[in-house]
Scaffold this active site. Structure first.
Site, short mmCIF file in Angstrom:
data_model
loop_
_atom_site.label_atom_id
_atom_site.label_comp_id
_atom_site.label_asym_id
_atom_site.label_seq_id
_atom_site.Cartn_x
_atom_site.Cartn_y
_atom_site.Cartn_z
N GLY A 510 0.82 -1.20 0.00
CA GLY A 510 0.00 0.00 0.00
C GLY A 510 0.85 1.25 0.00
O GLY A 510 2.08 1.19 -0.14
N GLY A 511 0.19 2.39 0.15
CA GLY A 511 0.92 3.65 0.13
C GLY A 511 1.86 3.81 1.31
O GLY A 511 2.86 4.50 1.22
N PHE A 512 1.55 3.13 2.44
CA PHE A 512 2.40 3.23 3.63
C PHE A 512 3.57 2.27 3.56
O PHE A 512 4.68 2.59 3.98
CB PHE A 512 1.55 2.93 4.87
CG PHE A 512 2.29 3.02 6.17
CD1 PHE A 512 2.56 4.26 6.76
CD2 PHE A 512 2.72 1.88 6.83
CE1 PHE A 512 3.24 4.33 7.96
CE2 PHE A 512 3.39 1.95 8.03
CZ PHE A 512 3.66 3.19 8.60
N GLY A 513 3.35 1.09 3.02
CA GLY A 513 4.42 0.11 2.95
C GLY A 513 3.87 -1.27 2.62
O GLY A 513 2.73 -1.43 2.20
N VAL A 515 2.75 -5.23 3.46
CA VAL A 515 2.03 -5.93 4.52
C VAL A 515 2.42 -7.41 4.48
O VAL A 515 2.43 -8.04 3.41
CB VAL A 515 0.50 -5.79 4.36
CG1 VAL A 515 -0.23 -6.45 5.52
CG2 VAL A 515 0.11 -4.32 4.25
N LYS A 529 2.06 -4.43 8.95
CA LYS A 529 2.28 -3.41 7.92
C LYS A 529 3.55 -2.63 8.27
O LYS A 529 3.57 -1.88 9.25
CB LYS A 529 1.07 -2.48 7.80
CG LYS A 529 1.22 -1.45 6.70
CD LYS A 529 -0.11 -0.89 6.23
CE LYS A 529 -0.82 -0.09 7.27
NZ LYS A 529 -2.02 0.61 6.72
N ASP A 625 -10.42 8.16 3.22
CA ASP A 625 -9.88 7.30 2.16
C ASP A 625 -10.73 6.05 2.02
O ASP A 625 -10.23 4.93 1.98
CB ASP A 625 -8.42 6.94 2.45
CG ASP A 625 -7.68 6.43 1.22
OD1 ASP A 625 -8.17 6.67 0.10
OD2 ASP A 625 -6.62 5.81 1.38
#
Length: 843
Positions: A510-513, A515, A529, A625
């Protein structure tokens, strides 16, 4: 040049025509070279060869004479007469190779720091007992992994752009176990400082991207739209531009145009170093013919590696229009509209045939393909669009790698360091004693850490103190965690849970990192995550996620189990959701098809979670979101809303909105929020309305490969809904399985959610009520229901709801349900009393 020719003619000098032509071409070549970039550092090596080789105006120095750059355990120079390669001038670079049986490095002295090209030429052949076809090796530039377990299968050139800060650039070749490495030719060349600037744009979510100048880049594609191959001989920076025909998804939709002589570079903008004139002077455009109603996109497709971000450079030069401000079109990267109503001449001060380029950085890719599309804009008087050139460059990840994970090999000491080693050897006995002591200290420290990892340490949230109520790892009785509490988990425990973040356990990006699936010490299966330092979602989103989920406990919100902030890590640990995302069950995967009842129940569950966020605390919380990828499904397909990194506390009682920068995902963004930057709960309602149509139609919310009227799902579905023909666009897998009344109610609900203005949209409570009603209509026909044949307006409540709203709120129960069940509405039977979905005080 013109003055020189005029002088020759006016002087009436008699010259040999052949000599004049030779002199003229020489001067012309010198003039062209002066216009091009003159690199300070330039190393061209013809590896494995005993003679120099000239390709175009570049001389590749023989490997024997360049041995001062090389540190290798064995000197193996391979030579072969290769006739299997398509004849060309640069193919001669593949005829020789240097073979490495152990770690080898080239060291180049860099006179001026900054960005440099590294080009590696490979072509496997068999030399004596060395079969390069079976070679497998890794390549490093300083600490950056360029290639990992690489096995070239044919003639190829790998091109990288790295930022060199030290005095030397070291390129290391490391053969895999029981294998070898090789290289046919090697280039290290300075790059103009302004070629890669730090002013790229993100598009999902939109915003600037900082730090581009320090990124290592790998060229994935460099394409000359509508034109021929441009080789390193014809490019001022030695690049190769390939034709675009192999990348076009539908070639019949495109046509080519060429006007190379018309191209003129602007002052202070794009230059011949950005792209050569032969690239800007050709283009691929819409094949509109004479049809003013043409409405389609031209799309190119490329293979990419998931888990990386990519720099996309789009080259434009308007050789199509006959006047300025004549052409307006849209540009897409993947499913994102990155340049709406793009007017090329407006970017070049009204000048035609003037080069211009735009840089975009993608989010972390979660799939192995990337598309670039151009298509008409409604603002254009005639449907047309064009693209002259394209570059796609992979950016190094958080592990400083452009490939897989490999370990930089260690080298034995050279003879120059022998004296130092002898001197140090005097202290070996002392060193051994210290090593033994350090070993025991380290062992005891590790034991303490492992013991410590078996107890989670509570943190303080929102200034409140909390105390350990039980250990998740202990064998004693587990005590439930209060809603004001989150837990810090030691990094070593998460390493153990994920087998040191084994890539085989990765379940999403995802956009954060990335998983990972993990199993904690007590057997609990979790989703871990791990934040990517290069991600644009950083510390603020990390804190927001912890703060939000530490205050909420609801069966339709994904539970936060813990977090880790050791060793500069940002890791979030959630309950594991067996069935992944709602998006993954609608399209783009092999998951089983969901039935209509299952889809309705999933939408109802997600609506419950969002309604709880909007009404379940002293202040509403806006998710910001909402999308199908953030609705997760457990083993029973129960929906839970996830990813609260962008969430925002809602307005005060006396306020109507929160003013904040626009964040979210294209296709789901509330247009009113986008225009005014004023956030309300109704922004979530709009996004949820898009999800409803996504659930019904089972297609992406933005799909640039479709005809223009179908690109945006919300706009397309709304047109069919207003015509009363929503059944024409439903998922074909649901054909004949949706009762008309249920579909009507569902469509009306989605339509209300997508109202242009927030005040006209329903609350999540009203949405929930209507979805439950749509489910009842699907399950059975309700006789004598006054709404059965009506066109229901959301928010118009039944008498049952009016009765429920009159319940005495001082009581500890409501209509036979415990008060706690009202707070966690997922426990209430929605088919019995619709009104119990909504706390009356929240309405």
């Amino acid at each position: 040049m013109k003055a020189f020719i005029r002088h020759m003619i006016s002087s009436n000098i008699r010259v040999n025509p052949s000599a004049f032509l030779t002199t003229f071409l020489l001067i012309l070549n010198l003039a062209c070279c002066q216009r091009g970039f003159d690199p300070i550092d330039r190393y061209y090596i013809n590896c494995g060869s005993s003679t120099d080789l000239t390709v175009g105006n570049i001389t590749y120095v023989a490997d024997r004479s360049s041995s001062r750059f090389l540190t290798t355990p064995q000197d193996i120079l391979a030579d072969s007469n290769l006739n299997s390669i398509t004849p060309s001038e640069d193919s001669r670079l593949f005829r020789t190779a240097r073979i490495f049986t152990g770690p080898t490095r080239y060291t180049f002295s860099i006179q001026q720091g900054g960005r440099h090209w590294i080009r590696l030429h490979f072509y496997p052949f068999t030399y004596q007992n060395y079969d390069m076809n079976s070679a497998s090796f890794s390549v490093f530039s300083q600490q950056t992994t360029l290639l990992s377990e690489f096995s070239p299968r044919n003639a190829s050139v790998k091109e990288y752009s790295v930022n060199v800060t030290s005095g030397d650039l070291v390129i290391t070749f490391s053969p895999s176990t029981n294998s070898l490495a090789y290289i046919n030719a090697l280039e290290v060349v300075s790059v103009p400082d302004d070629l890669i600037a730090d002013d790229a744009s993100l598009f999902n979510p939109p915003g600037p991207f900082n730090g581009l100048v320090t990124q290592a880049l790998e060229t994935v594609a460099r394409v000359n739209m509508g034109g021929p191959l441009v080789s390193l001989v014809n490019d001022t920076l030695g690049r190769t531009w390939v034709p675009d025909s192999n990348f076009l998804l539908q070639q019949n939709l495109a046509t080519n145009e060429s006007n190379v002589p018309a191209v003129h570079y602007p002052q202070g903008g794009a230059s011949s170093n950005t792209a050569p004139q032969t690239v800007y002077g050709t283009c691929t455009k819409m094949n509109s013919g004479n049809d003013p109603n043409s409405n389609f996109n031209v799309t190119w497709g490329f293979n990419v590696d998931p888990g990386f971000q990519y720099l996309i450079r789009l080259h434009f030069c308007d050789i199509v229009s006959t006047a300025a401000n004549q052409l307006v079109f849209n540009v897409y990267i993947g499913s994102s509209l990155v340049a709406p109503d793009f007017e090329p001449s407006s970017r070049t001060s009204g000048h035609l045939a003037t080069p211009y380029f735009m840089d975009f950085v993608t989010p972390l890719m979660d799939q192995n393909n990337l598309s670039i599309s151009i298509g008409p804009s409604p603002r254009s008087s005639y449907p047309d669009a064009f693209l002259n050139g394209l570059e796609i460059m992979k950016m190094n990840n958080s592990r400083d790698s452009l490939a897989g994970s490999s370990v930089l090999p260690r080298f034995p000491a050279s003879k120059k360091n022998l004296g130092m080693i002898v001197g140090l050897s005097v202290g070996v006995p002392v060193a051994l004693i210290l090593i033994v002591l350090l070993f025991f200290i380290h062992k005891r420290r590790k034991q303490r850490l492992l013991a410590h990892s078996k107890t989670w340490v509570p943190i303080y949230v929102n200034g409140g103190a909390s105390h350990t109520q039980g250990s998740k790892y202990s064998t004693g009785t587990n005590v439930s965690v209060g809603s004001n509490m989150s837990y810090r988990i030691p990094f070593v425990a998460l390493q153990e849970a994920t087998n040191n973040f084994d890539e085989n356990l990765a379940i999403g990006i995802g956009g954060f990192g990335k998983v990972y699936k993990g199993v904690l010490h007590d057997g609990t299966v979790v989703a871990v995550k791990r934040g990517n330092p290069k991600s644009q979602q950083g510390l603020a989103e990390f804190r927001t996620e912890i703060e939000m989920l530490s205050q909420f406990r609801h069966r339709h919100l994904v539970s936060l189990i813990g977090y880790c902030d050791e060793k500069n890590e940002m890791i979030l640990v959630y309950e594991y959701m067996e069935n992944g995302t709602l998006k993954g069950h609608l399209y783009g995967s092999d998951n089983p098809c969901l039935g209509w009842k299952e889809r309705l129940e999933i939408c109802i569950g997600a609506a419950r979670g969002l309604h709880y966020l909007h009404t379940g605390d002293s202040k509403p919380v806006i998710h910001r979101d909402v999308k199908s990828a953030n609705i997760l499904l457990d083993e029973n397909l129960m929906a839970k809303v996830a990813d609260f990194g962008l969430s925002k506390t809602g307005p005060e009682v006396d306020q109507t909105h929160v003013s904040t920068a626009v964040k979210g995902s294209f296709g789901y963004l509330d247009p009113e929020y986008f225009r005014r930057q004023q956030l309300t709960e109704k922004s979530d309602v709009y996004s949820f309305g898009v999800v409803l149509f996504e659930v019904l139609c089972a297609r992406p919310v933005i799909d640039p490969s479709l005809p223009r009227e179908m690109v945006n799902l919300a706009e397309w579905a709304m047109r069919w809904q207003k015509k009363g023909q929503l059944d024409q666009i439903t998922d074909p897998k649901l054909s004949g399985k949706i009762k008309p009344d249920s579909l009507r109610k569902f469509g009306e609900t989605a339509e209300k959610c997508l109202a242009d203005f927030g005040v006209d949209r329903p609350s999540m409570g009203d949405v929930l009520w209507n979805l439950e009603y749509a489910l009842q209509l699907q399950e059975a026909v309700v006789h004598n229901d006054p709404e059965e044949n009506s066109t229901n307006v959301i928010g118009q409540l039944s008498p049952q709801v009016a009765e429920f709203n009159n319940v005495d709120h001082t009581s500890n129960s409501v209509a036979g349900f415990e008060e706690s069940s009202v707070d966690d509405l997922s426990g209430v039977s929605m088919s019995r009393v619709f009104s119990q979905l909504v706390k009356s005080e929240g309405r």
